[in-house]
Motif scaffolding. Structure first.
Motif, PDB file in Angstrom:
ATOM      1  N   GLN A  31       0.857  -1.170   0.000  1.00  0.00           N
ATOM      2  CA  GLN A  31       0.000   0.000   0.000  1.00  0.00           C
ATOM      3  C   GLN A  31       0.902   1.232   0.000  1.00  0.00           C
ATOM      4  O   GLN A  31       1.741   1.389   0.891  1.00  0.00           O
ATOM      5  CB  GLN A  31      -0.909   0.017   1.235  1.00  0.00           C
ATOM      6  CG  GLN A  31      -1.888  -1.145   1.306  1.00  0.00           C
ATOM      7  CD  GLN A  31      -3.038  -0.998   0.327  1.00  0.00           C
ATOM      8  OE1 GLN A  31      -3.546   0.106   0.102  1.00  0.00           O
ATOM      9  NE2 GLN A  31      -3.455  -2.113  -0.260  1.00  0.00           N
ATOM     10  N   LEU A  32       0.764   2.088  -0.991  1.00  0.00           N
ATOM     11  CA  LEU A  32       1.614   3.266  -1.099  1.00  0.00           C
ATOM     12  C   LEU A  32       0.768   4.536  -1.166  1.00  0.00           C
ATOM     13  O   LEU A  32      -0.275   4.567  -1.828  1.00  0.00           O
ATOM     14  CB  LEU A  32       2.491   3.192  -2.356  1.00  0.00           C
ATOM     15  CG  LEU A  32       3.508   2.055  -2.434  1.00  0.00           C
ATOM     16  CD1 LEU A  32       4.224   2.099  -3.793  1.00  0.00           C
ATOM     17  CD2 LEU A  32       4.516   2.125  -1.295  1.00  0.00           C
ATOM     18  N   ARG A  33       1.227   5.557  -0.479  1.00  0.00           N
ATOM     19  CA  ARG A  33       0.599   6.879  -0.596  1.00  0.00           C
ATOM     20  C   ARG A  33       1.227   7.568  -1.809  1.00  0.00           C
ATOM     21  O   ARG A  33       2.430   7.808  -1.853  1.00  0.00           O
ATOM     22  CB  ARG A  33       0.837   7.701   0.666  1.00  0.00           C
ATOM     23  CG  ARG A  33       0.243   9.120   0.622  1.00  0.00           C
ATOM     24  CD  ARG A  33       0.432   9.769   1.980  1.00  0.00           C
ATOM     25  NE  ARG A  33      -0.062  11.130   2.027  1.00  0.00           N
ATOM     26  CZ  ARG A  33       0.723  12.215   2.045  1.00  0.00           C
ATOM     27  NH1 ARG A  33       2.046  12.072   2.010  1.00  0.00           N
ATOM     28  NH2 ARG A  33       0.212  13.424   2.113  1.00  0.00           N
ATOM     29  N   ALA A  56      12.044  11.053   3.836  1.00  0.00           N
ATOM     30  CA  ALA A  56      11.307  12.260   3.453  1.00  0.00           C
ATOM     31  C   ALA A  56       9.955  11.909   2.834  1.00  0.00           C
ATOM     32  O   ALA A  56       9.853  10.983   2.029  1.00  0.00           O
ATOM     33  CB  ALA A  56      12.132  13.097   2.485  1.00  0.00           C
ATOM     34  N   ASN A  57       8.942  12.666   3.191  1.00  0.00           N
ATOM     35  CA  ASN A  57       7.592  12.449   2.692  1.00  0.00           C
ATOM     36  C   ASN A  57       7.296  13.356   1.508  1.00  0.00           C
ATOM     37  O   ASN A  57       8.073  14.261   1.187  1.00  0.00           O
ATOM     38  CB  ASN A  57       6.575  12.683   3.815  1.00  0.00           C
ATOM     39  CG  ASN A  57       6.806  13.994   4.533  1.00  0.00           C
ATOM     40  OD1 ASN A  57       7.829  14.154   5.214  1.00  0.00           O
ATOM     41  ND2 ASN A  57       5.900  14.946   4.391  1.00  0.00           N
ATOM     42  N   MET A  75       5.001  11.164  -7.535  1.00  0.00           N
ATOM     43  CA  MET A  75       5.861  10.890  -6.390  1.00  0.00           C
ATOM     44  C   MET A  75       5.090  10.008  -5.411  1.00  0.00           C
ATOM     45  O   MET A  75       3.861  10.063  -5.355  1.00  0.00           O
ATOM     46  CB  MET A  75       6.271  12.210  -5.727  1.00  0.00           C
ATOM     47  CG  MET A  75       7.206  12.077  -4.539  1.00  0.00           C
ATOM     48  SD  MET A  75       8.000  13.646  -4.037  1.00  0.00           S
ATOM     49  CE  MET A  75       6.733  14.866  -4.348  1.00  0.00           C
ATOM     50  N   PHE A  76       5.796   9.178  -4.657  1.00  0.00           N
ATOM     51  CA  PHE A  76       5.122   8.378  -3.631  1.00  0.00           C
ATOM     52  C   PHE A  76       6.009   8.243  -2.403  1.00  0.00           C
ATOM     53  O   PHE A  76       7.237   8.361  -2.478  1.00  0.00           O
ATOM     54  CB  PHE A  76       4.725   6.991  -4.174  1.00  0.00           C
ATOM     55  CG  PHE A  76       5.884   6.129  -4.615  1.00  0.00           C
ATOM     56  CD1 PHE A  76       6.495   5.250  -3.736  1.00  0.00           C
ATOM     57  CD2 PHE A  76       6.335   6.179  -5.927  1.00  0.00           C
ATOM     58  CE1 PHE A  76       7.549   4.442  -4.153  1.00  0.00           C
ATOM     59  CE2 PHE A  76       7.385   5.378  -6.356  1.00  0.00           C
ATOM     60  CZ  PHE A  76       7.999   4.505  -5.459  1.00  0.00           C
ATOM     61  N   ASP A  77       5.345   8.020  -1.267  1.00  0.00           N
ATOM     62  CA  ASP A  77       6.069   7.764  -0.019  1.00  0.00           C
ATOM     63  C   ASP A  77       6.491   6.303   0.013  1.00  0.00           C
ATOM     64  O   ASP A  77       5.685   5.407  -0.269  1.00  0.00           O
ATOM     65  CB  ASP A  77       5.168   8.048   1.193  1.00  0.00           C
ATOM     66  CG  ASP A  77       4.955   9.535   1.427  1.00  0.00           C
ATOM     67  OD1 ASP A  77       5.820  10.337   1.026  1.00  0.00           O
ATOM     68  OD2 ASP A  77       3.920   9.899   2.023  1.00  0.00           O
ATOM     69  N   MET A  78       7.743   6.058   0.352  1.00  0.00           N
ATOM     70  CA  MET A  78       8.218   4.689   0.514  1.00  0.00           C
ATOM     71  C   MET A  78       7.468   4.010   1.675  1.00  0.00           C
ATOM     72  O   MET A  78       6.903   4.692   2.547  1.00  0.00           O
ATOM     73  CB  MET A  78       9.721   4.679   0.785  1.00  0.00           C
ATOM     74  CG  MET A  78      10.572   5.003  -0.429  1.00  0.00           C
ATOM     75  SD  MET A  78      10.547   3.657  -1.628  1.00  0.00           S
ATOM     76  CE  MET A  78      11.221   4.499  -3.078  1.00  0.00           C
ATOM     77  N   GLY A  83       2.900   9.029   4.548  1.00  0.00           N
ATOM     78  CA  GLY A  83       1.580   8.436   4.747  1.00  0.00           C
ATOM     79  C   GLY A  83       1.452   7.024   4.236  1.00  0.00           C
ATOM     80  O   GLY A  83       0.343   6.474   4.249  1.00  0.00           O
ATOM     81  N   SER A  84       2.540   6.410   3.776  1.00  0.00           N
ATOM     82  CA  SER A  84       2.459   5.012   3.330  1.00  0.00           C
ATOM     83  C   SER A  84       2.448   4.083   4.530  1.00  0.00           C
ATOM     84  O   SER A  84       3.237   4.259   5.468  1.00  0.00           O
ATOM     85  CB  SER A  84       3.645   4.657   2.419  1.00  0.00           C
ATOM     86  OG  SER A  84       3.493   5.226   1.141  1.00  0.00           O
ATOM     87  N   PRO A  85       1.565   3.078   4.513  1.00  0.00           N
ATOM     88  CA  PRO A  85       1.472   2.165   5.657  1.00  0.00           C
ATOM     89  C   PRO A  85       2.775   1.428   5.946  1.00  0.00           C
ATOM     90  O   PRO A  85       3.651   1.319   5.091  1.00  0.00           O
ATOM     91  CB  PRO A  85       0.372   1.189   5.218  1.00  0.00           C
ATOM     92  CG  PRO A  85      -0.444   1.951   4.230  1.00  0.00           C
ATOM     93  CD  PRO A  85       0.530   2.818   3.501  1.00  0.00           C
TER      94      PRO A  85
END
Length: 294
Positions: A31-33, A56-57, A75-78, A83-85
């Motif tokens: 699940q990725l933000r 970094a978010n 772009m995505f949060d790792m 906000g990525s689980p």
């Protein structure tokens, strides 16, 4: 007074994110933000896929997306960052590059220009090497070829590895110059950056550190033919300029641009110069570049 400053910083954050479309997406078993800018709008330019620095978010680099209004931006949060689980299992550049292709498929994007900063610069290199058919041009900022690198200042590196820089604003402010150099100039720019940061989970931060242990792109870079722009600061205590020279020597079709007085956060402190260089590099021979990536 403090409340007014906080409100101003919130306003700056909201402005940088106002055009972003943000969602939690199932991608490659994770699940990725994900944040996209202008992806649903007609454009003559390829989307820019951005890999962020360690811990970094999305919000930390949102001003760059806003500064390139003519380009779609992805772009995505790792996992476990922003906000990525929380991640269940570790990952590495191979698996995360594959996951990124699954994200691009979900977004209906075939070919991208790729950019990464610091830790994300290593991811950007690996993505371009592993998936050359989906990469047109490459931009590397404040980064290295991995374990074959010239290390930075030990004091800066030790604080860089300390997750308190995201959790404790006072710690971040106290050690800001040691971490990122003194070139940010106006204090409000520094505080805006700190205000954008969201603490990563301990496991997410550890897995991100773990992902690049033993990794290097050095043996493969001489065979990579992508046009590459390398941006480096000459006052970067974390990734010294020598690493930029090394990347420039290893990558056949590269150019090195040095931001004078730039620390590790020169994308913020020298934002106008960086945006101008990004525009120039991506716009050059764009049509011929599209055919090369096919």
């Amino acid at each position: 007074m403090t409340d007014k400053v906080d409100e101003a910083l919130e306003g700056a954050l909201d402005e940088a994110m106002r055009d972003a479309h943000i969602s939690i997406m199932p991608v490659g078993g994770r699940q990725l933000r994900v944040a996209t800018w202008r992806l649903d709008q007609p454009s003559e330019h390829l989307p820019l896929l951005f890999f962020n620095g360690i811990g970094a978010n999305i919000e930390a680099v949102a001003p760059l997306a806003e500064a390139l209004p003519e380009r779609p931006f992805i772009m995505f949060d790792m996992p476990g960052i922003g906000g990525s689980p929380q991640p269940v299992v570790p990952y590495n550049p191979v698996t995360m590059s594959w996951t990124t292709t699954q994200l691009l498929d979900k977004l209906g994007v075939d070919t991208v220009d790729v950019m990464g900063v610091s830790w994300g610069g290593a991811m950007a290199q690996h993505f371009a090497i592993q998936h050359p058919g989906r990469t047109r041009k490459l931009i590397l900022a404040a980064t290295t070829p991995g374990m074959i690198m010239v290390p930075g200042n030990p004091s800066s590196l030790s604080k860089m590895a300390d997750p308190r820089r995201y959790i404790d604003a006072a710690f971040m402010e106290e050690h800001f110059q040691t971490l990122y150099g003194g070139a940010l100039g106006k204090a409000v720019n520094k505080m805006e950056h700190i205000h954008r940061l969201k603490p990563p989970s301990p496991r997410g931060y550890f897995y991100q550190l773990l992902a690049m242990i033993g990794w290097t792109s050095a043996p493969v870079l001489p065979f990579m033919r992508k046009e590459t722009l390398i941006l480096m600061g000459d006052e970067d205590h974390i990734v010294p300029l020598t690493n930029g020279w090394l990347l420039d020597k290893l990558i056949p079709n590269s150019e090195l641009v040095v931001l004078r007085g730039g620390g590790h956060l020169f994308l913020l402190s020298h934002s106008d110069e960086c945006v101008a260089e990004i525009h120039r590099f991506l716009d050059e021979s764009e049509q011929s570049g599209l055919s090369e990536a096919a």
